[in-house]
Design an enzyme around this catalytic site. Structure first.
Site, PDB file in Angstrom:
ATOM      1  N   LYS A  25       4.105  -6.886   3.818  1.00  0.00           N
ATOM      2  CA  LYS A  25       3.837  -5.472   3.573  1.00  0.00           C
ATOM      3  C   LYS A  25       3.870  -4.774   4.921  1.00  0.00           C
ATOM      4  O   LYS A  25       3.567  -5.360   5.955  1.00  0.00           O
ATOM      5  CB  LYS A  25       2.514  -5.238   2.880  1.00  0.00           C
ATOM      6  CG  LYS A  25       1.316  -5.355   3.778  1.00  0.00           C
ATOM      7  CD  LYS A  25       0.099  -4.667   3.193  1.00  0.00           C
ATOM      8  CE  LYS A  25       0.249  -3.174   3.139  1.00  0.00           C
ATOM      9  NZ  LYS A  25       0.215  -2.502   4.464  1.00  0.00           N
ATOM     10  N   GLU A  73       7.520   4.617   8.244  1.00  0.00           N
ATOM     11  CA  GLU A  73       7.228   5.900   7.592  1.00  0.00           C
ATOM     12  C   GLU A  73       8.106   7.029   8.125  1.00  0.00           C
ATOM     13  O   GLU A  73       8.110   7.321   9.311  1.00  0.00           O
ATOM     14  CB  GLU A  73       5.759   6.229   7.766  1.00  0.00           C
ATOM     15  CG  GLU A  73       4.920   5.322   6.872  1.00  0.00           C
ATOM     16  CD  GLU A  73       3.445   5.617   6.936  1.00  0.00           C
ATOM     17  OE1 GLU A  73       3.007   6.209   7.922  1.00  0.00           O
ATOM     18  OE2 GLU A  73       2.750   5.248   5.986  1.00  0.00           O
ATOM     19  N   THR A 104       0.868  -1.189   0.000  1.00  0.00           N
ATOM     20  CA  THR A 104       0.000   0.000   0.000  1.00  0.00           C
ATOM     21  C   THR A 104       0.903   1.237   0.000  1.00  0.00           C
ATOM     22  O   THR A 104       1.265   1.727  -1.065  1.00  0.00           O
ATOM     23  CB  THR A 104      -0.963   0.007   1.209  1.00  0.00           C
ATOM     24  OG1 THR A 104      -0.216  -0.139   2.412  1.00  0.00           O
ATOM     25  CG2 THR A 104      -1.989  -1.096   1.092  1.00  0.00           C
ATOM     26  N   THR A 148      -1.645  -1.729   8.608  1.00  0.00           N
ATOM     27  CA  THR A 148      -1.780  -3.165   8.397  1.00  0.00           C
ATOM     28  C   THR A 148      -0.444  -3.812   8.091  1.00  0.00           C
ATOM     29  O   THR A 148       0.345  -3.330   7.290  1.00  0.00           O
ATOM     30  CB  THR A 148      -2.761  -3.465   7.264  1.00  0.00           C
ATOM     31  OG1 THR A 148      -4.052  -3.119   7.709  1.00  0.00           O
ATOM     32  CG2 THR A 148      -2.748  -4.939   6.904  1.00  0.00           C
ATOM     33  N   ASN A 205       1.713  11.349   8.134  1.00  0.00           N
ATOM     34  CA  ASN A 205       0.485  10.921   8.799  1.00  0.00           C
ATOM     35  C   ASN A 205      -0.448  12.058   9.171  1.00  0.00           C
ATOM     36  O   ASN A 205      -1.592  11.835   9.540  1.00  0.00           O
ATOM     37  CB  ASN A 205       0.821  10.085  10.038  1.00  0.00           C
ATOM     38  CG  ASN A 205       1.307   8.713   9.639  1.00  0.00           C
ATOM     39  OD1 ASN A 205       0.554   7.927   9.110  1.00  0.00           O
ATOM     40  ND2 ASN A 205       2.586   8.464   9.831  1.00  0.00           N
ATOM     41  N   SER A 217      -6.367  11.201   1.610  1.00  0.00           N
ATOM     42  CA  SER A 217      -6.546  10.468   0.350  1.00  0.00           C
ATOM     43  C   SER A 217      -7.745  11.009  -0.407  1.00  0.00           C
ATOM     44  O   SER A 217      -8.583  11.673   0.152  1.00  0.00           O
ATOM     45  CB  SER A 217      -6.729   8.987   0.643  1.00  0.00           C
ATOM     46  OG  SER A 217      -7.940   8.799   1.349  1.00  0.00           O
TER      47      SER A 217
END
Lengths: 442, 442
Positions: free
Chosen positions: B205, B302, B178, B216, B437, B442
């Site tokens: 992932k 991230e 993702t 996730t 974050n 989106s």
């Protein structure tokens, strides 16, 4: 010392918070005087040593404290615990506090220093042992400069630098600050069921985490109401559990965290005992007062731009409501979403779902409701994100943006499994937080 | 869609990670083929649907999985659990996985969709029920676009888009990504005590948390070694407890987290059972392999710039070593200090002190040692910060700066209360993390 542009920006921002949250006057309980001095422990010459003295001789005072549960307890925490236990919370007549050095991870020598601070004040107060509590905040792993502390304490008493005016209370509040951008001082008058007035004054320092300090939280509440020591201990634990233990800046807990309270009984009224009529009411008044004080710590959260109340309602148990409120409040993903002004119910549900509940029945996925609540007067106040476990896919995005742009807002979680409620207060996680805690070296 | 300069910077950075961590070739277990397709669920036309198929008919395969403990479990998690339980881990011949939509918080309709994915693959595989596991990752609170998923699955099978070459494995790994900046694919050959070779291939992932997704974590390991299903289940739990459950990006846990493993027994050798000679060795090989895979997730944390191993040694119990390692790894203050390249032992001790231990005897303040360890060949490798509970106030600041400037480093905590060891892998908390974050919608 190099001062970065960011720190200057932050200093500029702090002026606003100062104007908003620091009072211009106050009401103070009878029979207390306070003094503060620049002992020299803080290198910048700021106030760094304070003493609160109980001058009321008509009754024996009551004192209580809630200490950090961190396994590494600083010397002043251990010393104050010993004092309180030795006298079972009775006859404490002073609190001595210093900033600039936390006297933590300093071993037996540090314990001797903390005990010496207690002794110095006891001696100045007339020689009764176990009459003084001690607290420290600041750099850890360094010994206290006891020559400066000793001179400071003696100077305060020998030159009688004590007073009971607003400026005196503001100064002692300033003397406990470390990285706080404003001193946290509040005071209010309250009424007993019989109409008798009494006063609460509270001071706190917040979560200042600049290297190599840790997020020490100190809070003091003093009152002139006579309260039995066992009752006071119960009330303070109740209040702390619903205030200072319900705030989240970054979820870390220091070696020095201490909340303490002295009730000197300087006003002439019946002592509040556990079984007395006034107990519940006073406990509730102290709890709400402690919440106001604790909320100021969140408002001064490092780098924060938002003050967020997390309100978990209708839980089967209070403990589970609190565990869920804490999980949401500490979630880095929720905190960054708040910073990004993003109505991210997924991150909130996620944090609810991994909370370590005592009773799994507190949470029923099909009964949960999650909303944002506006704290200004705009309508509609409530923006529903999840309804009975089903996400509201038609959220009014414009209204969401309005609410999330507010400096103050509320996340409401209705568990629908009982009737208990718990609140937490948190702030957003910002780039500024990372800058303050990552870039700065003392 | 507006692409911010920061995201472009991040994309530029990701090229380096791609070169460093994505292999150019691999070794793959016998009797598996894999296929991936762009079903259209991901709007950008990227690969988003994959199927792993076991083609070995010589034995019944064994499968095991470790699922999220989040109270809110996504539909595919519940569906896969049901399948595994129905056949007790025997005879699973496919895993179907999609990205772009997590099929989470979608209620009964979502369950029907997850079950439909299982059915579609079962039908294509010959009609045996309960032979397929399903996983999803991506946006939560939205229904799967079942027309696209159905077309995708049928196209994969009807056009026989399966293969067993490196590119096929890399493509299916890409199809589960993702917000990952690189696909996480590893493979190795191992030897049994009797000299027999077998192969492990793993895909994962990472923690992609862009709104309204959640962090996730998916991981798949396949092998051609025959392993009894009860033994496999035990091994996978052991391995996950020491790998995927020992990584920290931000401490959040999603509704979809799943690690699963299939052993198809395509190589001719004795089945590994719990009491067999090979069990311990294979378990250790799988554990180390899972650690390599899990570490790639941290490397793709991230906004992270550092990969940090937290090594807690000589604990009275393994559980407490792990609890302490986790507390350090999740501390925002430790993570920002790492970002700031600050040898802040105070924050490390603080995080150790508030860890919620099972056995308080695991931690003795007077026995604790804390060091930074360099991971390159520079000397001295170890920089002692705390020695037997006493801070080292003469830390070589220059050497500290050198070690903290490394991209890879280790925090070693020696508790001195026993002989158990646990490791966690974490990354630093950066402004970039907050940007990713907080700023992105989106």
């Amino acid at each position: 010392m190099r001062v970065s542009p960011r720190l200057l920006q932050r200093a500029a921002k702090s002026i606003d918070k100062y104007a908003l949250y620091v009072p211009q006057s106050g009401v103070f309980p009878k029979g207390f005087k306070v003094g503060a001095i620049a002992s020299g422990v803080k290198k910048n010459g700021a106030l760094d040593l304070g003493v609160i003295v109980n001058t009321n001789k008509s009754r024996l005072s009551s004192a209580a404290a809630v200490f950090t549960t961190n396994k590494f307890k600083a010397a002043p925490v251990l010393a104050s615990k010993q004092v309180l236990e030795a006298v079972r919370g009775k006859g404490i007549n002073a609190i001595v506090v210093n900033s600039g050095c936390a006297n933590s991870v300093t071993g037996e020598l540090g314990m001797a220093d903390a005990n010496e601070m207690v002794s110095l004040v006891n001696t100045q107060m007339g020689g009764t042992p176990n009459a003084t509590l001690v607290m420290s905040t600041g750099v850890i792993g360094q010994r206290l400069q006891m020559d400066k502390i000793t001179n400071g304490i003696n100077k305060l008493f020998n030159e009688n630098r004590f007073g009971a005016h607003f400026e005196d209370w503001l100064n002692i509040t300033k003397s406990i600050c470390t990285t706080d951008t404003f001193p946290k001082l509040i005071s209010s008058k309250f009424k007993l069921p019989n109409g008798q007035e009494y006063t609460l004054t509270g001071m706190a320092k917040g979560a200042g985490m600049i290297c190599p300090n840790m997020a020490t939280l100190l809070g003091f509440i003093v009152t002139d109401l006579p309260i039995a020591s066992t009752a006071l201990n119960k009330m303070l634990h109740h209040a702390t559990n619903r205030s200072f233990n319900c705030i989240s800046v970054d979820g870390d807990m220091s070696t020095n965290d201490t909340i303490c309270m002295i009730a000197n009984g300087a006003i002439e009224t019946q002592e509040v005992k556990e079984d007395s009529e006034a107990f519940e009411q006073v406990q509730e008044q102290i709890t709400q007062f402690a919440q106001r004080l604790a909320q100021l710590v969140v408002r001064d959260g490092e780098g924060s731009t938002k003050f967020v109340t997390v309100n978990v309602q209708n839980s089967l148990t209070f403990d589970d409501a609190k565990i869920i409120a804490e999980s949401i409040s500490n979630s880095m993903l929720v905190k960054t979403a708040l910073y990004g002004q993003d109505a991210n119910w997924g991150r909130i549900l996620c944090a609810i779902g991994y909370a370590k509940l005592d009773n799994l029945k507190s949470l029923d996925e099909s009964k949960i409701n999650v909303s944002f609540i506006a704290t200004d007067d705009s309508e509609p106040r409530e923006l529903k994100l999840v309804v009975n476990g089903v996400p509201n896919l038609n959220v009014d995005e414009e209204r969401a943006s309005q609410i999330l742009a507010l400096n103050d807002l509320e996340i409401k979680v209705d568990l629908g499994t009982g009737s208990e409620t718990a609140q937490f207060w948190t702030c957003d996680l910002t780039r500024e937080y990372v800058t303050i805690n990552g870039d700065y070296r003392s």
